[in-house]
Design an enzyme around this catalytic site. Structure first.
Site, mmCIF file in Angstrom:
data_model
loop_
_atom_site.group_PDB
_atom_site.id
_atom_site.type_symbol
_atom_site.label_atom_id
_atom_site.label_comp_id
_atom_site.label_asym_id
_atom_site.label_seq_id
_atom_site.Cartn_x
_atom_site.Cartn_y
_atom_site.Cartn_z
ATOM 1 N N THR A 142 0.812 -9.042 1.515
ATOM 2 C CA THR A 142 0.003 -8.925 2.727
ATOM 3 C C THR A 142 -0.415 -10.303 3.190
ATOM 4 O O THR A 142 -0.561 -11.213 2.375
ATOM 5 C CB THR A 142 -1.249 -8.038 2.514
ATOM 6 O OG1 THR A 142 -2.011 -8.017 3.718
ATOM 7 C CG2 THR A 142 -2.128 -8.529 1.383
ATOM 8 N N ARG A 193 -8.497 2.446 1.240
ATOM 9 C CA ARG A 193 -7.733 1.536 0.369
ATOM 10 C C ARG A 193 -8.049 1.822 -1.100
ATOM 11 O O ARG A 193 -7.155 1.913 -1.930
ATOM 12 C CB ARG A 193 -8.073 0.088 0.729
ATOM 13 C CG ARG A 193 -7.279 -0.967 -0.044
ATOM 14 C CD ARG A 193 -7.383 -2.321 0.636
ATOM 15 N NE ARG A 193 -6.874 -2.239 1.991
ATOM 16 C CZ ARG A 193 -7.650 -2.222 3.084
ATOM 17 N NH1 ARG A 193 -8.956 -2.355 3.001
ATOM 18 N NH2 ARG A 193 -7.114 -2.097 4.277
ATOM 19 N N ASP A 232 0.143 -0.479 4.769
ATOM 20 C CA ASP A 232 -0.104 -0.395 6.196
ATOM 21 C C ASP A 232 -1.337 0.487 6.354
ATOM 22 O O ASP A 232 -1.461 1.526 5.709
ATOM 23 C CB ASP A 232 1.079 0.184 6.969
ATOM 24 C CG ASP A 232 0.971 -0.211 8.441
ATOM 25 O OD1 ASP A 232 0.847 -1.419 8.723
ATOM 26 O OD2 ASP A 232 0.988 0.672 9.313
HETATM 27 P P1 ITT Z 1 -0.438 -7.175 6.621
HETATM 28 O O1 ITT Z 1 0.523 -6.385 7.486
HETATM 29 O O2 ITT Z 1 0.033 -8.554 6.323
HETATM 30 O O3 ITT Z 1 -0.845 -6.434 5.376
HETATM 31 P P2 ITT Z 1 -2.342 -6.658 8.784
HETATM 32 O O4 ITT Z 1 -3.757 -7.065 9.044
HETATM 33 O O5 ITT Z 1 -1.352 -6.857 9.908
HETATM 34 O O6 ITT Z 1 -1.822 -7.396 7.458
HETATM 35 P P3 ITT Z 1 -1.976 -3.818 9.032
HETATM 36 O O7 ITT Z 1 -0.731 -3.939 9.845
HETATM 37 O O8 ITT Z 1 -2.003 -2.795 7.940
HETATM 38 O O9 ITT Z 1 -2.326 -5.175 8.319
HETATM 39 O O10 ITT Z 1 -3.183 -3.590 10.036
HETATM 40 C C1 ITT Z 1 -4.337 -2.995 9.596
HETATM 41 C C2 ITT Z 1 -5.458 -3.246 10.567
HETATM 42 O O11 ITT Z 1 -6.333 -2.099 10.543
HETATM 43 C C3 ITT Z 1 -6.306 -4.430 10.124
HETATM 44 O O12 ITT Z 1 -5.868 -5.645 10.687
HETATM 45 C C4 ITT Z 1 -7.690 -4.011 10.563
HETATM 46 O O13 ITT Z 1 -7.838 -4.312 11.932
HETATM 47 C C5 ITT Z 1 -7.664 -2.493 10.397
HETATM 48 N N1 ITT Z 1 -8.149 -2.104 9.049
HETATM 49 C C6 ITT Z 1 -7.406 -1.652 8.006
HETATM 50 N N2 ITT Z 1 -8.161 -1.472 6.912
HETATM 51 C C7 ITT Z 1 -9.401 -1.829 7.258
HETATM 52 C C8 ITT Z 1 -10.620 -1.901 6.558
HETATM 53 O O14 ITT Z 1 -10.707 -1.601 5.267
HETATM 54 N N3 ITT Z 1 -11.684 -2.308 7.211
HETATM 55 C C9 ITT Z 1 -11.624 -2.650 8.511
HETATM 56 N N4 ITT Z 1 -10.518 -2.643 9.243
HETATM 57 C C10 ITT Z 1 -9.396 -2.239 8.625
#
Ligand code: ITT
Length: 201
Positions: free
Chosen positions: A14, A186, A77
């Protein structure tokens, strides 16, 4: 049936430092070492997240990154799903604005004037475990909350300051990452992953 090789090390694929912190916290008490993908392969190009579901995107990331190492890779994701907004922002959660505060403002604008019972939201996480370009298994977790009208708290990342978790009457940004792991999407998905890898070690 026992697997031959232990999952005593996992490569976390990630680019999101908020996710890294929560994974490291969860695994710190276990006998499983978390290694960041950047520490193995440096700063490589990210794969395009072309999937329509969290599961598809988690698999795309895990397959892509696991071709750079022989060790088992875990990717995630995740995102926020608001049923009243037709499940927006969903898989686009990280792409609806340039930074966290822009993204938060976007959903607050869309929910402007909407009463509490329609402000229900879910955080969803799908983890994909892969090795040498092949998926071993996926794990999912979900948590229900409410989008409050103004951000509260400075911990966590992403939408945490507006994600209010009723059982503790706090947003996910008002608690430590350790506590967040107990209730979060998560944390719930990681728990399933750990059960799987420890059963097969
Ligand atoms: P990677 O793909 O490199 O893992 P990313 O930030 O692009 O990083 P995602 O595509 O999974 O990851 O996007 C998830 C988004 O959803 C993240 O950027 C946050 O905006 C939101 N999100 C996910 N989990 C969260 C959490 O525990 N708390 C707050 N926002 C969250």
């Amino acid at each position: 049936m026992k697997r031959e090789r232990k999952f005593n090390q996992l490569v976390l694929a990630t680019k999101n430092s908020g996710k890294v912190k929560e994974f490291q916290k969860y695994f710190s008490s276990l006998n499983i070492k978390i290694v960041k993908i950047d520490d193995i392969v440096g700063d490589i190009k990210e794969p395009e997240e072309t999937g329509k579901t969290f599961k598809e995107n988690a698999k795309i990331k895990a397959i892509y990154y696991s071709k750079f190492t022989d060790k088992p890779v875990i990717s995630e994701d995740s995102g926020l799903v608001i049923p009243y907004l037709n499940n927006y922002p969903g898989v686009y959660s990280s792409r609806i604005g340039k930074n966290d505060s822009e993204r938060i403002n976007k959903i607050l604008e869309k929910l402007n004037g909407i009463e509490e019972d329609k402000r229900v939201a879910y955080f969803v996480s799908v983890l994909a475990l892969a090795e040498n370009g092949k998926i071993i298994k996926t794990f999912s977790g979900k948590v229900k909350g409410y989008i409050i009208k103004e951000p509260k708290g400075n911990n966590g990342f992403g939408y945490d300051p507006v994600f209010y978790y009723k059982p503790i009457r706090k947003t996910f940004a008002q608690i430590s990452s350790e506590e967040k792991n107990k209730y979060s999407h998560r944390g719930r998905a990681i728990k399933k992953l750990i059960k799987f890898i420890t059963n097969f070690s």
